[in-house]
Motif scaffolding. Structure first.
Motif, short mmCIF file in Angstrom:
data_model
loop_
_atom_site.label_atom_id
_atom_site.label_comp_id
_atom_site.label_asym_id
_atom_site.label_seq_id
_atom_site.Cartn_x
_atom_site.Cartn_y
_atom_site.Cartn_z
N GLY B 241 0.82 -1.19 0.00
CA GLY B 241 0.00 0.00 0.00
C GLY B 241 0.85 1.24 0.00
N LYS B 242 0.26 2.31 0.40
CA LYS B 242 0.97 3.59 0.36
C LYS B 242 2.02 3.65 1.46
N SER B 243 3.12 4.19 1.08
CA SER B 243 4.20 4.24 2.06
C SER B 243 4.29 5.59 2.75
N THR B 244 3.90 6.64 2.07
CA THR B 244 4.06 7.97 2.68
C THR B 244 2.72 8.70 2.77
N VAL B 245 2.74 9.72 3.60
CA VAL B 245 1.54 10.54 3.76
C VAL B 245 1.23 11.26 2.45
N GLY B 246 2.29 11.67 1.80
CA GLY B 246 2.12 12.39 0.53
C GLY B 246 1.42 11.53 -0.49
N ALA B 247 1.83 10.25 -0.53
CA ALA B 247 1.23 9.33 -1.49
C ALA B 247 -0.25 9.16 -1.21
N ILE B 248 -0.57 9.12 0.07
CA ILE B 248 -1.99 8.97 0.44
C ILE B 248 -2.75 10.23 0.06
N ALA B 249 -2.14 11.37 0.34
CA ALA B 249 -2.82 12.64 0.11
C ALA B 249 -3.02 12.92 -1.38
N GLN B 253 -9.75 12.30 -2.89
CA GLN B 253 -10.85 12.86 -3.67
C GLN B 253 -11.90 13.37 -2.69
N PRO B 254 -12.30 14.61 -2.85
CA PRO B 254 -13.33 15.13 -1.93
C PRO B 254 -14.66 14.45 -2.21
N ARG B 255 -15.31 14.03 -1.15
CA ARG B 255 -16.56 13.32 -1.33
C ARG B 255 -17.73 14.04 -0.66
N THR B 256 -17.56 14.34 0.62
CA THR B 256 -18.67 14.99 1.32
C THR B 256 -18.77 16.45 0.90
N GLU B 257 -19.84 17.05 1.33
CA GLU B 257 -20.09 18.44 0.95
C GLU B 257 -19.00 19.36 1.51
N PHE B 258 -18.70 19.10 2.76
CA PHE B 258 -17.71 19.91 3.44
C PHE B 258 -16.35 19.82 2.73
N GLU B 259 -15.99 18.62 2.38
CA GLU B 259 -14.72 18.40 1.70
C GLU B 259 -14.69 19.10 0.35
N MET B 260 -15.85 19.07 -0.31
CA MET B 260 -15.95 19.74 -1.61
C MET B 260 -15.67 21.21 -1.45
N ARG B 261 -16.30 21.76 -0.43
CA ARG B 261 -16.15 23.21 -0.23
C ARG B 261 -14.70 23.55 0.09
N MET B 262 -14.13 22.74 0.95
CA MET B 262 -12.73 22.95 1.32
C MET B 262 -11.84 22.89 0.09
N ALA B 263 -12.12 21.90 -0.75
CA ALA B 263 -11.29 21.71 -1.94
C ALA B 263 -11.42 22.90 -2.86
N SER B 264 -12.65 23.41 -2.98
CA SER B 264 -12.85 24.54 -3.89
C SER B 264 -12.05 25.75 -3.39
N VAL B 265 -12.04 25.92 -2.08
CA VAL B 265 -11.28 27.06 -1.54
C VAL B 265 -9.78 26.83 -1.71
N LEU B 266 -9.36 25.62 -1.40
CA LEU B 266 -7.92 25.33 -1.44
C LEU B 266 -7.36 25.42 -2.85
N ASN B 267 -8.18 25.02 -3.79
CA ASN B 267 -7.69 25.01 -5.17
C ASN B 267 -7.92 26.33 -5.88
N ASP B 268 -8.49 27.26 -5.16
CA ASP B 268 -8.76 28.56 -5.78
C ASP B 268 -7.44 29.25 -6.10
N ASN B 269 -7.32 29.67 -7.32
CA ASN B 269 -6.07 30.27 -7.77
C ASN B 269 -5.77 31.57 -7.04
N GLU B 270 -6.83 32.34 -6.90
CA GLU B 270 -6.68 33.66 -6.31
C GLU B 270 -6.18 33.55 -4.88
N VAL B 271 -6.77 32.65 -4.17
CA VAL B 271 -6.42 32.48 -2.76
C VAL B 271 -4.97 32.05 -2.61
N SER B 272 -4.62 31.13 -3.42
CA SER B 272 -3.25 30.61 -3.28
C SER B 272 -2.23 31.70 -3.62
#
Lengths: 503, 772
Positions: B241-249, B253-272
């Protein structure tokens, strides 16, 4: 006359592959790398051990074979030698004659450095032979790169300098000066003043153990660990002043030559000399060891040179038979007082420190022609040097590993006669123990438990206990013969006793 | 009915037989039947029956138990004893019959009772049928020739001739059938089971045979694993299986609503981008939606203001850092001056420093600034305030100290400079011999001229005067000669070098030396070489003294002799050729021998060796007995007491000699090898050979080769140092699987196979037994 100096060209005669296998030379080398015979496995009852040891032996054989092949094919340079025609003697050959025959690089190693002002010079080379340290008696210290003949650093300490020695590499060196000895860095900065040793006559560095050994004017031998600065041992030799001191490169045993003609060998963990040899009728003037540690050469003030086999502690009778005869001679200018003679590692060069500076002459065949960059690399880069330093420190040996035969380390303890104390000594010890028991101050306890009667009782008990540790005389006289196995079992903790082997 | 009974009796018999072996479990009904039934006339059966009955009778089973037994399936009980088909059949039939029998029994009883009630006669009278049947007798002995059965005895069942002849009539017909039947019976004959211990032994034997056979298959495998230097577990690549945290991360894939929202914010170009550039912008972004333009401007202004303030503050603090008090600078300068470290580093700086120092000195000399001559100091001293107040006293002493320092330096400097001058002049002499010669001449002339002799005290005595005169004359002569020499040199143009330089070489010169004074002067310069060598000599002499008193006498002679040898060292033969007829020069070797004959070095060494031996192998203790004490009256002729050496002492003495003989230096006269035990080095040895080894030799031989990478080619190092077990972390180690192994195969370490450690233990053996 022909001169062959470090013949670096490959052997021109290459054997076909099937003949290579049965090469006698290769076999001899293989034998050398096998380091002796394997055990006789037929006597073993344990089949598992037997097969495992057999497979191990096979591996050893493989290793030896590979090593022999490597030596044969990858270390092709052979030691040089002087060859003469007919009745010509090798020792009649002069340096000027040699200079005509050798290559330019080698002939560059023949020179005299004239430094008349600062008196007889002591020399020391680093293990790789790359750097040389010259210490003039009148305080001149010079660090020279022998490859480029550059003077790296030169300092004037304005004191008598009796000896100089490199530490593990060219970065540090020690100098025995008038009152104390000092450690300097490569750039001439004084790093340490070693006051504890007193006025030191000779300094030597034990590179495997990182010990700086010195003998001072009153004949005390000191061992100081240069990694953490602790004085590992200071030994009173009791043989008077000496300025003859050498280290056996094989086992790290320090040999001192004394005025009575004796040579003594020392290790830091014992106050008594390991070996004392009566070598000369007069004072010993100098000492030298063969790199493999089996041979020692001594010279006495009575103008005699003797070679000793250190495995048997007997004089090698090669003087007359011709095994050891005069090889070369080099006459110095009249009036030069020679202070130190030292071969340069990995080169066929002899450095001579004298009262008018130092000279360097060619002695064909004196140097090991193939250097191992893992052991000592003359072409070391800074990074390699640092890496090496760390490795050296990791591989540092503790001082107790200095012994006459270091190959015995890890083997069974040599059976020894148990030194039984004499009756008087036992009595004395017992008395001391009893006195100590009597002198023990008892704790002041609470009211009820501090009665005088209880205290006396307790005290008596203590004394009895102290006495009990010394067995009765009669019992010891009866001499219970315990077998070896039992002895070993007695040393084990109780929980492991049952695993002790029954003999 | 009779036939039925017979059958039942037979079955009961067989049952009983089996029962007997198996244990006490017999159905109650059968027991009853056995007790009541009349036996059939078959002698064979009878005999066995009697046996059974005897046994069963003694058994005495409680009823409940037997009843309880009925509840179980009997087949289980008999599984080992009889062939399956037979058993089943028998038991079933028996069961049926059991039921019947009991019914019949019950009927008979009732009938008898009914008759009894009706007629009033005892029931035995109606039991005519039963009477005809023989009673059951138990025979205490097995039937045989001498113990005929009851039937025979009672004459009921006696064999007649017909009985014997009848079968013969049909013999031819039936012989075939008989033989076949016999065969059948033989085959179907069930032998009685063996006694239990025998049976179990047999069982074990066969089981062992089977197990052995099964196990012998494994032997080679086990042997191989056992003797392999390394056992490899799980050679095949296993995905953990996965050996590192990075590999796992990375595969998240965001699944729940909350995760989706988080992902949208995190991946936002402007924010980054804002995150990367400015933290403040991030805040703005957060509030952007809620803020109006006005507020935005206000915020912006505020931030700008804050920034400018911060900048100003920083600048100010930088400025402040630079400003330091007067005191600070004074101290700093002082420190710098005192350390003079810079001076060492740079020659120019050193020069400057030296100039400054000189200036300070001059100033001190001129002004006496630090001698407390000022108004204030004088006042203080006069009033004694320096005593009263600590501070002033200190200040005054400090001033004095500075003065002393400066003035002392001046003195030393003067000394140094003067000596320097002298040295310089000496040095320059060599450069210009003319000057030197002139100077020397001048000096000698001056010495010649002033011949003043003080004429008072001791010097006025006549003999002293005479001596002085003589000396003076000699000196004058010498001086004259010297002057002449100087003149000669001057004439020759200074080609000849001054003599001084000749004596520089380290060669020892013995006999009359020409200019001892000069040489001494040479060594008198600032290296204390001379004193050092003096010490050397003294020390050496001290050593010699302790070594032997005789040596001192010969010391001087030896040295001269040696040096003489050195003089003629180039050719020994030459020296020997110079033999005159009158004076015979001894040979070199003899000379040397004679030179070193003074000290008995060898004897001393022997003495030392004896001491060491005594220390390391101590002599046995002597008995603490005085002659005559604790002994009977003298019995020997002379009448003296003699302390006899006891056997113990002799033993001790002998032991000591043996110990001495075993020493390494026993035969070497010139060597002492210490055999003291070094306790610190003892930990480097083992007392017993480590586990698998039993003999010292084998162990030590196996230890002879180093296995490290420094001593072995890299091709072998891996094999030499491979651990006993190689496995991967996290991989499950499966139990060993059977595989065919060639017993003659050599263990090949280079090509490791995937073999596992033998797990040959209880598990497998148990399985084997079960199969059996």
């Amino acid at each position: 006359m022909e001169v062959a100096l470090e013949d670096n060209s490959l052997m021109d005669k290459v054997l076909p592959p099937d003949e290579q296998e049965i090469d006698v030379e290769l076999e001899a080398k293989e034998k050398k790398y096998l380091r002796g015979e394997g055990a006789n496995l037929e006597t073993l009852k344990d089949k598992k051990l037997k097969t495992q040891l057999a497979s191990r032996e096979k591996l050893y054989g493989k290793s030896a074979k590979a090593a022999a092949k490597i030596e044969k094919w990858l270390l092709p340079a052979s030691a040089g030698y002087l060859e003469t025609d007919g009745l010509e003697k090798t020792w009649r050959v002069k340096q000027t004659d040699i200079a005509k025959e050798v290559d330019i690089l080698s002939s560059r190693n023949q020179y005299d450095i004239v430094l008349p002002d600062f008196g007889p010079y002591k020399l020391d080379f680093t293990a790789s032979g790359r750097h040389m340290l010259a210490g003039g008696r009148k305080g001149h210290l010079a660090l020279v790169d022998m490859m480029s003949m550059n003077l790296i650093k030169e300092i004037q300490v304005r004191e008598t300098v009796r000896d100089v020695a490199f530490l593990h590499n060219d970065q540090f060196f020690a100098a025995a000066q008038k009152k104390y000895s000092y450690i300097y860095a490569r750039d001439g900065t004084e790093l340490h003043c070693l006051k504890e040793r007193g006025p030191v006559a000779r300094l030597r560095f034990l590179k495997n153990h990182f010990l700086l050994a010195s003998v001072n004017k009153i004949g005390q031998l000191h061992y100081q660990d240069v990694t953490y600065g602790d004085m590992v041992a200071s030994i009173r030799t009791g043989k008077g002043r000496t300025d003859v001191m050498e280290v056996n490169p094989y086992n790290g045993v320090v040999a001192l030559g004394h005025s009575g003609g004796t040579v003594t060998m020392w290790k830091p963990t014992s106050q008594a000399p390991l070996v004392q040899m009566q070598c000369h009728p007069g004072p010993v003037s100098s000492l030298a060891f063969h790199p493999n540690g089996h041979l020692m050469a001594t010279s006495g003030k009575e103008r005699k040179l003797k070679i000793w086999d250190l495995r048997k502690f007997e004089e090698v009778l090669g003087d007359s038979s011709g095994d050891y005869s005069r090889y070369m001679s080099h006459s110095m200018v009249k009036g030069y007082q020679i202070e130190k003679v030292m071969f340069r590692p990995y080169e066929d060069v002899l450095g001579i420190g004298h009262s008018m500076g130092w000279s360097s002459v060619l002695i064909p065949g004196s140097g090991e022609p193939n250097f191992d960059s893992w052991v000592a690399n003359p072409f070391e880069t800074t990074k390699q040097r640092r890496e090496k330093e760390v490795h050296l420190l990791l591989d540092k040996l503790p001082p107790e590993t200095i012994m006459l035969d270091p190959s015995k380390i890890g083997a069974m303890r040599p059976s020894r006669r148990k030194e039984r104390l004499t009756r008087g000594e036992i009595e004395a010890e017992k008395e001391v123990a009893v006195e100590a028991a009597k002198g023990v101050e008892l704790k002041k306890k609470t009211k009820g438990r501090n009665k005088p009667s209880k205290r006396t009782k307790k005290k008596k008990e203590l004394v009895e206990n102290a006495k009990r540790t010394f067995p009765e005389q009669e019992n010891s006289a009866a001499g219970k013969k315990r077998r070896i196995g039992e002895d070993a079992a007695a040393e084990l903790p109780a929980c492991l006793k049952r695993f002790a082997r029954k003999n | 009915m009779g036939s039925l009974k017979r059958k039942s009796s037979w079955s009961s018999k067989t049952l009983a037989k089996s029962k007997k072996r198996k244990g006490p479990h017999l159905p109650n009904s059968i027991l009853k039947m056995i007790a009541t039934h009349k036996r059939p006339l078959n002698s064979d059966d009878n005999e066995i029956d009697s046996d059974v009955d005897l046994y069963e009778y003694e058994e005495g089973i409680p009823e409940e138990e037997s009843r309880k037994n009925n509840r179980y399936d009997r087949i289980d009980n008999y599984e080992f004893k009889l062939p399956d088909d037979f058993e089943d059949e028998d038991v079933e039939s028996e069961d049926d019959e059991d039921g019947l029998n009991s019914e019949y029994d019950g009927d008979d009883d009732r009938h008898a009772r009914m008759l009894q009630v009706l007629t009033g006669m005892p029931s035995a009278a109606f039991n005519s049928e039963n009477k005809s049947k023989p009673l059951l007798f138990t025979e205490p002995y097995p039937e045989g020739e001498f113990n005929p059965t009851r039937d025979v005895l009672s004459g009921k069942n006696i064999l007649t001739e017909e009985d014997f002849l009848a079968p013969l009539e049909e013999y031819h017909k039936t012989s075939k059938q008989i033989s076949r039947m016999r065969k059948d019976t033989y085959n179907s004959l069930v032998h009685p089971p063996l006694p239990k211990p025998d049976r179990e032994r047999l069982e074990r034997k066969t089981a062992r045979g089977l197990v052995d056979e099964e196990f012998s298959k494994w032997v080679h495998l086990v042997k191989r694993n056992r003797e392999a230097p390394t056992v490899y577990f799980s050679q095949e690549v296993v995905n953990l299986g996965k050996s590192t945290v990075g590999a796992i991360a990375s595969e998240f894939q965001p699944r729940t609503e909350f995760e989706m929202r988080m992902a949208s914010v995190l991946n936002d170009n402007e924010v980054s981008e804002a995150h990367r550039e400015d933290g403040a912008r991030l805040l703005e972004l957060n509030q952007a939606s809620s803020l109006s333009m006005e507020d935005h401007i206000k915020d912006y202004n505020h931030i700008a203001k804050m920034r400018s303030l911060l900048f100003n503050h920083e600048r100010k603090s930088k400025q402040i850092k630079k400003i330091k008090s007067k005191l600070y600078h004074r101290l700093k300068n002082k420190g710098l001056r005192n350390s003079a470290l810079g001076a060492l580093m740079d020659p120019e700086m050193a020069k400057e420093e030296a100039m400054k120092q000189e200036a300070r000195r001059v100033e001190e000399r001129m002004t006496f600034k630090h001698k407390n001559r000022g108004k204030w100091a004088k006042r203080m001293v006069r009033r004694g305030l320096n005593v009263k107040y600590n501070g002033t006293g200190e200040a005054i002493t400090e001033q004095l100290q500075i003065n002393a320092e400066l003035s002392r330096k001046i003195n030393s400097l003067r000394d140094g400079s003067s000596s320097d001058e002298e040295e310089l002049s000496d040095g320059s002499d060599q450069d210009t011999p003319y000057k030197l010669l002139a100077k020397a001449k001048e000096k000698t002339l001056r010495a010649l001229e002033d011949d003043e002799v003080c004429n008072s005290g001791l010097m006025s005595l006549p003999f002293m005067v005479r001596a002085m005169k003589k000396k003076n004359e000699e000196a004058n002569e010498e001086a004259k000669r010297a002057v002449e020499e100087y003149e000669e040199w001057e004439n020759s143009g200074g080609a000849v070098k001054p003599k001084k330089t000749i004596s520089v070489s380290g060669r020892r010169v013995f006999g009359a030396t020409e200019a001892p004074k000069e040489s001494k002067k040479d060594s008198d310069n600032f290296y204390d070489n001379n004193s050092d060598s003096d010490i050397d000599d003294n020390d050496l002499e001290g050593v010699r003294d302790t070594a032997s008193p005789a040596r001192r006498n010969t010391g001087t002679t030896t040295e001269t002799e040696v040096t003489r040898d050195e003089g003629g060292e180039d050719s020994e033969s030459e020296a020997e050729q110079m033999v005159d007829g009158i004076f015979e020069v001894p040979s070199q070797a003899e000379l040397i021998n004679r030179a070193f004959a003074g000290d008995d070095v060898v004897g001393e060494f022997e003495k030392e060796k004896q001491e060491v031996l005594n220390q390391e192998v101590p002599e046995p203790e002597k008995p603490v007995l005085l002659p005559g004490w604790g002994q009977p009256w003298p019995t020997n002729k002379r009448g003296y007491h003699q302390i006899k050496t006891t056997r113990k002492e002799e033993d001790a003495q002998r032991k000591r000699e043996e110990a001495l003989k075993t020493r390494k230096d026993f035969r070497l006269k010139h060597v002492i090898i210490s055999e003291k035990v070094d306790k610190k080095a003892e930990k480097l040895h083992t007392t017993t050979p480590p586990f698998p080894f039993t003999s010292k030799e084998v162990f030590e031989h196996s230890m002879r080769m180093p296995i490290g990478p420094e001593f072995n080619p890299s091709t072998v190092v891996g094999d030499l140092n491979r651990p006993e077990v190689v496995k991967k972390t996290g991989v499950i180690i499966k139990p060993v699987k059977f595989e065919e192994v060639n017993p003659n195969e050599e263990v090949d370490d280079e090509h490791p196979r995937n073999h596992q450690k033998p797990r040959l233990d209880k598990k497998t053996s148990r399985r084997q037994s079960k199969v059996k």
